[in-house]
Design an enzyme around this catalytic site. Structure first.
Site, short mmCIF file in Angstrom:
data_model
loop_
_atom_site.label_atom_id
_atom_site.label_comp_id
_atom_site.label_asym_id
_atom_site.label_seq_id
_atom_site.Cartn_x
_atom_site.Cartn_y
_atom_site.Cartn_z
CE1 TYR A 20 1.04 -0.19 4.41
CE2 TYR A 20 -0.16 1.88 4.39
CZ TYR A 20 0.71 1.01 5.01
OH TYR A 20 1.25 1.34 6.24
NE ARG B 57 6.86 4.42 0.42
CZ ARG B 57 6.67 5.23 1.45
NH1 ARG B 57 7.69 5.56 2.24
NH2 ARG B 57 5.48 5.72 1.73
CD GLU C 86 10.18 1.70 10.22
OE1 GLU C 86 9.97 2.67 9.48
OE2 GLU C 86 10.04 0.53 9.81
CG LEU D 270 8.51 2.66 4.58
CD1 LEU D 270 8.31 1.47 3.62
CD2 LEU D 270 7.16 3.27 4.91
CE LYS E 250 3.18 3.31 3.36
NZ LYS E 250 3.30 3.25 4.81
CG HIS F 28 0.17 -20.82 2.73
ND1 HIS F 28 -0.88 -21.54 3.23
CD2 HIS F 28 0.65 -20.09 3.75
CE1 HIS F 28 -1.04 -21.25 4.51
NE2 HIS F 28 -0.12 -20.37 4.85
NE ARG G 43 -6.55 -19.18 4.41
CZ ARG G 43 -5.39 -19.60 4.87
NH1 ARG G 43 -4.90 -20.74 4.46
NH2 ARG G 43 -4.71 -18.86 5.73
N1 PDD Z 1 2.98 5.16 7.46
N2 PDD Z 1 7.69 3.85 8.80
C1 PDD Z 1 6.56 3.13 8.78
C2 PDD Z 1 6.58 1.75 9.37
C3 PDD Z 1 5.39 3.66 8.22
O1 PDD Z 1 4.25 2.92 8.17
C4 PDD Z 1 5.41 4.98 7.68
C5 PDD Z 1 4.21 5.60 7.05
C6 PDD Z 1 6.63 5.70 7.74
C7 PDD Z 1 6.74 7.08 7.16
O2 PDD Z 1 6.71 7.01 5.75
P1 PDD Z 1 6.23 8.27 4.87
O3 PDD Z 1 7.04 9.44 5.30
O4 PDD Z 1 6.54 7.87 3.50
O5 PDD Z 1 4.78 8.46 5.16
C8 PDD Z 1 7.74 5.09 8.29
C9 PDD Z 1 1.79 5.68 6.85
C10 PDD Z 1 1.58 7.13 7.09
C11 PDD Z 1 0.60 4.78 7.22
O6 PDD Z 1 0.82 3.60 7.33
O7 PDD Z 1 -0.53 5.28 7.37
#
Ligand code: PDD
Length: 285
Positions: free
Chosen positions: A33, A52, A180, A204, A147, A102, A100
């Site tokens: 996403y 990304r 993070e 990320l 992501k 895997h 379903r």
């Molecule tokens: N999340 N690290 C993680 C684990 C994240 O899920 C996010 C963003 C970030 C920051 O990434 P960016 O600057 O590109 O938004 C870092 C979004 C906002 C979410 O999951 O809603």
């Protein structure tokens, strides 16, 4: 306003926008996403987000169902159906629906959902007092650079933070380095330098993180991308960044003050510079 979502080829009112129960997103969290901010109709760093998304989906062998140009147009159309002054656009792509198993079949058609919702701004109180975080040992998988929609650890981290009266959880590696947050990148001011964990599989590559580093360097703030700990001498401030927060000062961690316990000069300077940067991006698009 009734929200309208893009689901697999059409716009539908949110209540009618559904995916199949055998969707692999539902069955296996088999998808990726993106979250993009939009202020007054201008998308922030849309190309970086789309690149990304492409990287994330390629790394789990899902073909994007449309070209990046078509995706851009769909994002714009979704926003026009839900034109909030401050909006957050979610694009979610899964491998598709199938009985379903895997092992995914070869010929699946990916599911794509796009929504546009109001982006809540941090309250003035949060900005002036700073947010609170807790720390937990990282319990996520080893490809946090993707992501992925598999966000169970982040949900647990957020729940634990809320239970302890905080806003965010900072994940620590086994040596105690700050990686993070559940949905943010983390920074510290250490001896006047801006320090953040380097890009690797444990974090990320935040689009906002990149912007923060850029504006910091442009202001002559030294930047170090290296592992760091909350216990380091010379640490005076902590911050977190994300699309939905820009930069926020983090003034309490595990119930203890960070530095003086109020937003420090580097956090406030970077927040102001980031908001200025957003304005510039708006004008130049
Ligand atoms: N999340 N690290 C993680 C684990 C994240 O899920 C996010 C963003 C970030 C920051 O990434 P960016 O600057 O590109 O938004 C870092 C979004 C906002 C979410 O999951 O809603």
């Amino acid at each position: 306003m009734t929200l309208t979502a893009w689901v697999n080829g059409r716009f539908l009112p949110l209540d009618e926008a559904t995916v199949h129960i055998e969707d692999r997103g539902f069955q296996f969290a088999d998808g990726v996403y993106e979250v993009i901010a939009c202020f007054g109709g201008t998308f922030l760093d849309l190309d970086a987000h789309l690149n990304r998304l492409q990287r994330s989906s390629e790394s789990i062998n899902i073909q994007l169902p449309v070209s990046l140009t078509e995706l851009k147009s769909l994002i714009e159309q979704t926003y026009r159906h839900n034109p909030f002054d401050d909006a957050m656009i979610y694009v979610q792509i899964t491998r598709g629906a199938a009985p379903r198993s895997h092992l995914p079949g070869a010929e699946l058609t990916p599911t794509m959902v796009i929504t546009s919702r109001n982006l809540p701004m941090p309250s003035a109180q949060k900005i002036s007092a700073g947010v609170a975080a807790i720390t937990l040992e990282d319990m996520r998988w080893k490809r946090c650079d993707i992501k992925s929609i598999a966000l169970l650890a982040s949900v647990i981290g957020k729940q634990e933070a809320a239970y302890r009266g905080a806003d965010e959880t900072f994940w620590l590696d086994e040596d105690g380095n700050v990686l993070e947050g559940c949905a943010t990148n983390c920074f510290a001011a250490i001896h006047g330098m801006l320090v953040t964990h380097p890009l690797d599989h444990q974090v990320l590559g935040g689009i906002t993180r990149q912007m923060v580093l850029k504006v910091a360097k442009a202001q002559g703030i030294s930047v170090e991308e290296r592992p760091w700990k909350l216990t380091e001498t010379g640490l005076t401030e902590c911050m977190m960044s994300s699309t939905t927060n820009a930069v926020m000062p983090v003034c309490h961690i595990n119930g203890e003050k960070v530095g003086t316990g109020i937003p420090g000069p580097m956090s406030m300077q970077l927040r102001r510079l980031m908001l200025d940067e957003f304005e510039t991006l708006k004008v130049s698009t």
